[in-house]
Every structure is written in C-alpha cells, then in structure tokens.
Enzyme design. Structure first.
Site, PDB file in Angstrom:
ATOM      1  N   ARG A 169       0.727  -1.259   0.049  1.00  0.00           N
ATOM      2  CA  ARG A 169      -0.065  -0.141  -0.192  1.00  0.00           C
ATOM      3  C   ARG A 169       0.870   1.346   0.006  1.00  0.00           C
ATOM      4  NH1 ARG A 169      -3.680  -2.531  -1.874  1.00  0.00           N
ATOM      5  NH2 ARG A 169      -5.839  -3.064  -0.982  1.00  0.00           N
ATOM      6  N   HIS A 221      -1.704   0.619  -9.771  1.00  0.00           N
ATOM      7  CA  HIS A 221      -2.326  -0.519  -8.818  1.00  0.00           C
ATOM      8  C   HIS A 221      -2.886  -1.530  -9.570  1.00  0.00           C
ATOM      9  CE1 HIS A 221      -4.550  -0.935  -4.761  1.00  0.00           C
ATOM     10  NE2 HIS A 221      -4.337  -1.961  -5.238  1.00  0.00           N
TER      11      HIS A 221
HETATM   12  P1  NDP Z   1      -1.260 -11.359   4.944  1.00  0.00           P
HETATM   13  O1  NDP Z   1      -2.449 -10.576   6.020  1.00  0.00           O
HETATM   14  O2  NDP Z   1      -1.636 -12.478   4.798  1.00  0.00           O
HETATM   15  O3  NDP Z   1       0.118 -10.682   4.952  1.00  0.00           O
HETATM   16  C1  NDP Z   1       0.431  -9.737   5.609  1.00  0.00           C
HETATM   17  C2  NDP Z   1       1.815  -9.731   6.293  1.00  0.00           C
HETATM   18  O4  NDP Z   1       2.304  -8.460   6.567  1.00  0.00           O
HETATM   19  C3  NDP Z   1       2.011 -10.731   7.522  1.00  0.00           C
HETATM   20  O5  NDP Z   1       3.151 -11.535   7.368  1.00  0.00           O
HETATM   21  C4  NDP Z   1       2.149  -9.803   8.496  1.00  0.00           C
HETATM   22  O6  NDP Z   1       2.890 -10.458   9.744  1.00  0.00           O
HETATM   23  C5  NDP Z   1       2.880  -8.919   8.137  1.00  0.00           C
HETATM   24  N1  NDP Z   1       2.836  -7.462   9.005  1.00  0.00           N
HETATM   25  C6  NDP Z   1       1.552  -6.840   9.290  1.00  0.00           C
HETATM   26  N2  NDP Z   1       1.912  -5.872  10.080  1.00  0.00           N
HETATM   27  C7  NDP Z   1       3.327  -5.766  10.133  1.00  0.00           C
HETATM   28  C8  NDP Z   1       3.944  -5.035  10.919  1.00  0.00           C
HETATM   29  N3  NDP Z   1       3.705  -3.943  11.774  1.00  0.00           N
HETATM   30  N4  NDP Z   1       5.452  -5.149  10.667  1.00  0.00           N
HETATM   31  C9  NDP Z   1       5.675  -6.366  10.291  1.00  0.00           C
HETATM   32  N5  NDP Z   1       5.087  -7.063   9.355  1.00  0.00           N
HETATM   33  C10 NDP Z   1       3.824  -6.819   9.571  1.00  0.00           C
HETATM   34  O7  NDP Z   1      -1.976 -10.429   3.673  1.00  0.00           O
HETATM   35  P2  NDP Z   1      -1.588 -10.543   2.187  1.00  0.00           P
HETATM   36  O8  NDP Z   1      -0.383 -11.165   1.887  1.00  0.00           O
HETATM   37  O9  NDP Z   1      -2.879 -11.382   1.566  1.00  0.00           O
HETATM   38  O10 NDP Z   1      -1.760  -9.124   1.553  1.00  0.00           O
HETATM   39  C11 NDP Z   1      -0.805  -7.984   2.106  1.00  0.00           C
HETATM   40  C12 NDP Z   1      -1.117  -6.734   1.446  1.00  0.00           C
HETATM   41  O11 NDP Z   1      -0.809  -6.831  -0.047  1.00  0.00           O
HETATM   42  C13 NDP Z   1      -2.649  -6.281   1.476  1.00  0.00           C
HETATM   43  O12 NDP Z   1      -2.955  -5.948   2.613  1.00  0.00           O
HETATM   44  C14 NDP Z   1      -2.840  -5.257   0.360  1.00  0.00           C
HETATM   45  O13 NDP Z   1      -2.400  -4.169   1.046  1.00  0.00           O
HETATM   46  C15 NDP Z   1      -1.701  -5.675  -0.520  1.00  0.00           C
HETATM   47  N6  NDP Z   1      -2.149  -6.079  -1.874  1.00  0.00           N
HETATM   48  C16 NDP Z   1      -2.055  -5.283  -2.926  1.00  0.00           C
HETATM   49  C17 NDP Z   1      -2.216  -5.653  -4.277  1.00  0.00           C
HETATM   50  C18 NDP Z   1      -2.112  -4.858  -5.448  1.00  0.00           C
HETATM   51  O14 NDP Z   1      -2.680  -5.165  -6.524  1.00  0.00           O
HETATM   52  N7  NDP Z   1      -1.090  -3.827  -5.177  1.00  0.00           N
HETATM   53  C19 NDP Z   1      -3.384  -6.789  -4.437  1.00  0.00           C
HETATM   54  C20 NDP Z   1      -3.719  -7.400  -2.900  1.00  0.00           C
HETATM   55  C21 NDP Z   1      -3.162  -7.315  -1.994  1.00  0.00           C
HETATM   56  P3  NDP Z   1       2.256 -11.717  10.446  1.00  0.00           P
HETATM   57  O15 NDP Z   1       2.545 -12.744   9.533  1.00  0.00           O
HETATM   58  O16 NDP Z   1       3.122 -11.662  11.838  1.00  0.00           O
HETATM   59  O17 NDP Z   1       0.887 -11.444  10.678  1.00  0.00           O
HETATM   60  C1  OXD Z   2      -6.277  -5.803  -2.966  1.00  0.00           C
HETATM   61  C2  OXD Z   2      -5.833  -4.924  -3.969  1.00  0.00           C
HETATM   62  O1  OXD Z   2      -6.042  -5.550  -1.761  1.00  0.00           O
HETATM   63  O2  OXD Z   2      -6.118  -5.396  -5.243  1.00  0.00           O
HETATM   64  O3  OXD Z   2      -6.609  -7.135  -3.056  1.00  0.00           O
HETATM   65  O4  OXD Z   2      -5.139  -4.037  -3.811  1.00  0.00           O
END
Ligand code: NDP
Ligand code: OXD
Length: 314
Positions: free
Chosen positions: A229, A277
């Site tokens: 993000r 995006h």
């Molecule tokens: P998950 O919840 O599976 O993974 C998030 C990861 O971030 C976890 O490993 C989590 O740690 C870690 N995390 C969260 N907070 C912190 C922190 N403060 N410090 C360190 N690590 C942290 O989410 P997804 O993998 O499914 O998705 C991740 C993000 O990708 C979404 O939230 C979205 O913003 C973005 N996204 C972007 C897209 C795009 O098109 N650009 C498409 C889809 C998603 P822990 O394992 O310990 O919980």
């Molecule tokens: C998502 C994205 O969060 O597309 O899935 O950004």
C-alpha cells in the site's frame, strides 16, 4: 433463502455471481446495485462480498452476518467510518490473486536487478549504454510482509535464483527461507538485502514505515518494490534516497493518493517505475472457493478463514 450481495467492478459482478452459485446453490446472489434501498430489501441481506461500498451502506443492513472483502487489503473498507467492525470480516485469499502478485514481484525485482529502468532511458535517448547486472544468486531480496502473498512471492523469487529472506510481525518459520520479525529482525534484513519487496497491509504500525531512518539502515543502492500500500512509504524520504543514491531504484504500484496526481515527482523520476495499482487482481473463478468456505464456516460455527483481527488492523 440466504442472500449474498456482490459489489466489484461492473464487469466482474456477473462472474462472481455465477462462480458463487456454482459452489453455493442454496444461496440467492444479487448485485449490490440491484438491491434497492427499501427496508425489506436491506433486511434481506445475510452476507456481503464487497470492494469499496458507499460509506454507511454496510451499517444499513440490519441482518448482515458476514463481510467478505473482494481484496486482500482492507483500506477500502476501513475508509468507512461506520464499518460494522463487530461483524466477522474476511480478507480475500485467492490463488489467482496470489499468482498475479508473485508475477508482479518477480517482474519488479528483475526489472531493478537487470537495470531495465536505465536501459529504457537509454533507449528513449537512442544511446547504446551497456550495463551488466550481477547474477541473481549474488543478490538478496527481503520480503517485508511474509503473509499469504509475501510467502508465495518469496518462493517465486527463490525459484529464480535470488537469495530470499522474509520479515513479518510475528515469529514464523519456512523450510527454505530465513524469516525475521521485530525491530532487531528488521535490522538484519535491511543491512543485508539488495532489494526489498513491500507486502505489508496498511495499518497504524506500518504507516510510513519506509522513512529516512529505515532507508538509512538499508544497503546503499537498495531497490524498493512496493506492491502493498502507498501508506507504507514516506515519499519525500524515498525521493531523497533515490536522488542521493542511497536507493538505487523503485517499482511502485500503490500510492498515498490514487490515481497518482499528474504532477507527482514519481512520474518522471528516472529511477522510478510507476504502475497504476495493477500488481494483482482477484478473479471470481478462483476466489469464489474462499467466499464459499467463509460462509460455510460461519454457518457451522467453525473458525473463519483469513478473518480480520481489528485490534492488529489486518
Ligand atoms: P497477510 O495478512 O496474509 O500478510 C500480511 C503480512 O504483513 C504478514 O506477514 C504480517 O505479519 C505482516 N505485517 C503486518 N503488520 C506488520 C508489521 N507492523 N510489521 C511487520 N510485518 C507486518 O496479507 P496478504 O499477504 O494477503 O496481503 C498483503 C497486502 O498486499 C494487502 O494488505 C494489500 O495491502 C496488498 N495487496 C496489494 C495488491 C495490489 O494489487 N497492489 C493486491 C492484493 C493485496 P504476520 O505474518 O506476523 O501476521
Ligand atoms: C487488494 C488490491 O487489496 O487489489 O486485493 O489492492
């Protein structure tokens, strides 16, 4: 008959409905746009599969039992001040989305690793500028946010030959990828990685996590790929690091303001590649299993898949 309402890009709503009904034939599935606003219609909704509903809309559904986010990110929901946070909310987990994100991260890392931005700039000026990149096995990539998407992207990068490590909020283990957590763990990652892939969610804790202090802890010339993000990056800090050489390049898919304003310095920066995006998309045909699993678990009183913990923010 229980009812689910669906909102997504117009071209995807019919595909969602077909895919959901194929898995849950006992449901009624209707586009949110067709629901209307009379109280009986609003009261008839049990489940909502939504991307960015109008603020206040979800709170107006008196019998809503479950919210499923079309996206893995939640910021399109949390921007609604009236979001009914007492209801179970499930993030999207979709093999199609995961595959798309691995492709994007592999492309982003290879683009910086193989110096494609300078090569494209040379092409634009008609210059035959030969540049050579090290081989992948001599480069280390840190995946910050090693969740559903980050872990698969890390594995894809490892399969390309890169040294890979991951960083998450809580301690985790992986068979072949060293994982770190916490601030000490972050030091180890930043000090050793040539590129960083950002795949953390937007939370209070991750807001502008990539700032001056963070970038100063990185290896000089670090590459940044942000597919998480826009809020993860302090743009001024990154621009300064790019200009000073502390950062070598950036591939950016997400921004504080989207669309990225036309006068934003990222657009014309020679070390930055901007994508609008598009890193990964949820596909109804592969995402509908998750929707069906969430509804089934809810009705069975079983633990929900990928349920949001609002206290930690994702
Ligand atoms: P998950 O919840 O599976 O993974 C998030 C990861 O971030 C976890 O490993 C989590 O740690 C870690 N995390 C969260 N907070 C912190 C922190 N403060 N410090 C360190 N690590 C942290 O989410 P997804 O993998 O499914 O998705 C991740 C993000 O990708 C979404 O939230 C979205 O913003 C973005 N996204 C972007 C897209 C795009 O098109 N650009 C498409 C889809 C998603 P822990 O394992 O310990 O919980
Ligand atoms: C998502 C994205 O969060 O597309 O899935 O950004």
């Amino acid at each position: 008959m229980p009812k689910i309402i669906v909102s997504d890009s117009a071209s995807l709503v019919d595909r969602w409905i077909e895919a959901i009904l194929a898995r849950c034939p006992d449901l009624e599935a209707v586009p949110l746009a067709d629901l209307g606003d009379d109280p009986a219609a609003l009261a008839s909704v049990d489940y909502a599969l939504v991307w960015a509903p109008e603020p206040g809309f979800l709170a107006s559904l008196p019998n809503l039992k479950l919210i499923v986010s079309v996206g893995a990110g939640l910021d399109h929901l949390t921007s609604d001040p009236d979001l009914p946070r007492h209801l179970p909310t499930v993030r999207m987990v979709d093999p199609g989305l995961t595959q798309g994100m691995s492709e994007y991260c592999a492309w982003g890392v290879l683009t910086l690793h193989r110096l494609f931005a300078p090569l494209l700039n040379s092409q634009a000026s008609g210059s035959w500028d030969v540049v050579h990149a090290p081989i992948a096995s001599n480069a280390r990539v840190g995946v910050l946010g090693f969740g559903v998407l980050g872990s698969k992207a890390g594995e894809a990068l490892q399969a390309l030959g890169f040294q890979v490590c991951g960083w998450s909020r809580s301690p985790k283990q992986h068979d072949s990828i060293p994982l770190y957590h916490g601030d000490e763990g972050l030091d180890a990652v930043l000090a050793s990685c040539d590129q960083l892939v950002l795949l953390m969610p937007a939370t209070d804790e991750t807001y502008k996590i990539v700032n001056d202090a963070f970038l100063a802890r990185c290896k000089p010339g670090v590459g940044i790929i942000n597919a998480g993000r826009g809020s993860l990056i302090d743009d001024e800090a990154l621009l300064q690091a790019l200009d000073s050489g502390q950062a070598g390049g950036a591939v950016l898919d997400v921004f504080h303001q989207e669309p990225l304003p036309s006068d934003h310095p990222y657009w014309a920066h020679p070390k930055v590649i901007v994508t609008p995006h598009v890193a990964a998309l949820t596909y109804p045909e592969t995402g509908a299993d998750h929707v069906a699993a969430a509804i089934t678990a809810l009705e069975a009183g079983a633990p929900l898949p990928a349920v949001v913990d609002w206290d930690r923010g994702y």
